[in-house]
Design an enzyme around this catalytic site. Sequence first.
Site, PDB file in Angstrom:
ATOM      1  CE  LYS A  21     -25.671 -40.750  18.696  1.00 60.08           C
ATOM      2  NZ  LYS A  21     -26.770 -41.432  19.379  1.00 60.08           N
ATOM      3  CD  GLN A  43     -30.284 -40.655  19.994  1.00 62.15           C
ATOM      4  OE1 GLN A  43     -29.397 -40.812  19.172  1.00 62.15           O
ATOM      5  NE2 GLN A  43     -30.036 -40.485  21.275  1.00 62.15           N
ATOM      6  CG  ASP A  55     -26.067 -47.242  20.067  1.00 64.04           C
ATOM      7  OD1 ASP A  55     -25.095 -46.475  20.198  1.00 64.04           O
ATOM      8  OD2 ASP A  55     -27.250 -46.848  19.970  1.00 64.04           O
TER       9      ASP A  55
END
Length: 283
Positions: A52, A96, A119
């Site tokens: 990322k 995460q 997300d």
Amino acid sequence: MPQMIDGKAISAQIKDEVKEQVAALAAQGKKVCLAVIQVGNDPASSVYVGNKKKACAYVGIESLAYELAAETTQEELLSLIGELNAKDEVNGILVQLPLPAHIDEDAVIQAIDPKKDVDGFHPQSVGALCIGQPGFVSCTPAGIIQLLKRSGIEIAGKECVVIGRSNIVGKPMSLLLLKENGTVTVTHSRTKDLKEVTKRADILIVAVGKPKMITREYVKEGAVVIDVGIHRNENNKLCGDVDYEDVAPVCSAITPVPGGVGPMTIAMLMYNCCAAVQPAGVS
Ligand code: NDP
């Protein structure tokens, strides 16, 4: 042979489009900044976080890394999220997953400001998707829609079967296919006679989390097969939920693993970060 749906090429195209948008925003004095939080040092998570960061550097998005110890308490994590929510210069916040067992993932996801929920996991984002309102969409299913569209595969009117109903893949996937006017069936571990259902699919999306479970017995001749799964086989090589060698000869198009759905997830994350800065938000 079937059309090989090239996630590497399509994700590269999307990242280049995002890079142009980031440059255009910079020309208006607007920066894009993503905060990535990792708790503990799970090796797979470290690889994802590293990828990322690399993608951010490529498209010109600033990334802030918060690498927290595995013992970090839920309160400490929530407090960091609160600080990042309040910072105008941070446009996207990503925690995460998975988190260590002592932290409640739902509470963490809900603490993220929905305007920074790149997300697309916040209940507000999921609710917006459900009722067709603008909002962030979970990156993997959003990436699959792009794979289909950019490969010239029509969704409207097609029989679409999704294997899996997780919050991050199966459920948002089914809502997106519905939004694209597919006729959608969602299957799961309690589905009776799975093969009979999947054999109806013109478009079969497989997110079952079981290596090579889907063989040609599950697939209609000429179907499009999208494999979301990622596993390491006994030789430490990557494989999907679909038995590619067995299925490829009977379908019209298929995604490989690696190089199919995987690269799309990060490309769509970059897209979402950029959308977080647009005055009209995301659509
Ligand atoms: P989950 O384990 O959360 O969900 C799996 C789903 O499959 C569940 O809904 C489960 O049903 C269903 N299922 C399990 N066994 C069967 C069966 N025998 N028959 C029918 N349905 C079954 O997985 P995720 O959705 O998170 O991920 C799926 C796969 O995609 C994994 O391999 C994961 O690694 C990969 N993945 C890849 C990403 C990428 O970027 N390429 C991103 C995210 C995930 P039930 O609900 O009844 O338990």
